[in-house]
Design an enzyme around this catalytic site. Structure first.
Site, PDB file in Angstrom:
ATOM      1  CD  GLN A  90      31.590  47.917  46.876  1.00 19.69           C
ATOM      2  OE1 GLN A  90      31.296  49.087  46.671  1.00 19.69           O
ATOM      3  NE2 GLN A  90      32.837  47.488  46.855  1.00 19.69           N
TER       4      GLN A  90
ATOM      5  CG  HIS B  33      33.374  42.150  43.679  1.00 22.24           C
ATOM      6  ND1 HIS B  33      33.309  42.991  44.768  1.00 22.24           N
ATOM      7  CD2 HIS B  33      32.169  41.541  43.599  1.00 22.24           C
ATOM      8  CE1 HIS B  33      32.110  42.885  45.326  1.00 22.24           C
ATOM      9  NE2 HIS B  33      31.390  42.017  44.624  1.00 22.24           N
TER      10      HIS B  33
ATOM     11  CG  HIS C  69      28.618  40.310  40.639  1.00 27.18           C
ATOM     12  ND1 HIS C  69      28.345  39.305  41.538  1.00 27.18           N
ATOM     13  CD2 HIS C  69      28.911  41.407  41.384  1.00 27.18           C
ATOM     14  CE1 HIS C  69      28.471  39.778  42.768  1.00 27.18           C
ATOM     15  NE2 HIS C  69      28.819  41.056  42.701  1.00 27.18           N
TER      16      HIS C  69
END
Length: 84
Positions: free
Chosen positions: A64, A70, A72
């Site tokens: 990270q 978040h 991907h």
């Protein structure tokens, strides 16, 4: 879209609510909503039928680089295993 794509399709899904990482997440509804949105984005990107990989890098050893949760979405090619 990711600025340094690792696949022909590489899209980031970023929650508006700040959560530092998956390890720091406590809201099950937020996490479920994130995955449901990942599915929707993959379908809209045209990669759902052939397949895609969803990655949530968590903390430093997990890769990270940005301290905000978040996901991907990687697709458009055959994925290998192990991933890295």
């Amino acid at each position: 879209h990711d600025i340094a794509p690792k696949a022909p399709t590489h899209i980031l899904v970023i929650p508006r609510v700040h959560v530092a990482s998956l390890d720091a997440a406590e809201d099950a509804a937020l996490l479920g909503g994130l995955l449901a949105f990942v599915r929707r984005v993959a379908r809209e990107a045209g990669i759902a039928e052939t397949g895609y990989r969803t990655v949530l890098n968590t903390n430093r050893h997990g890769g990270q680089a940005v301290a905000h949760l978040h996901a991907h979405i990687l697709g458009g090619r055959q994925m290998g295993w192990p991933p890295g």
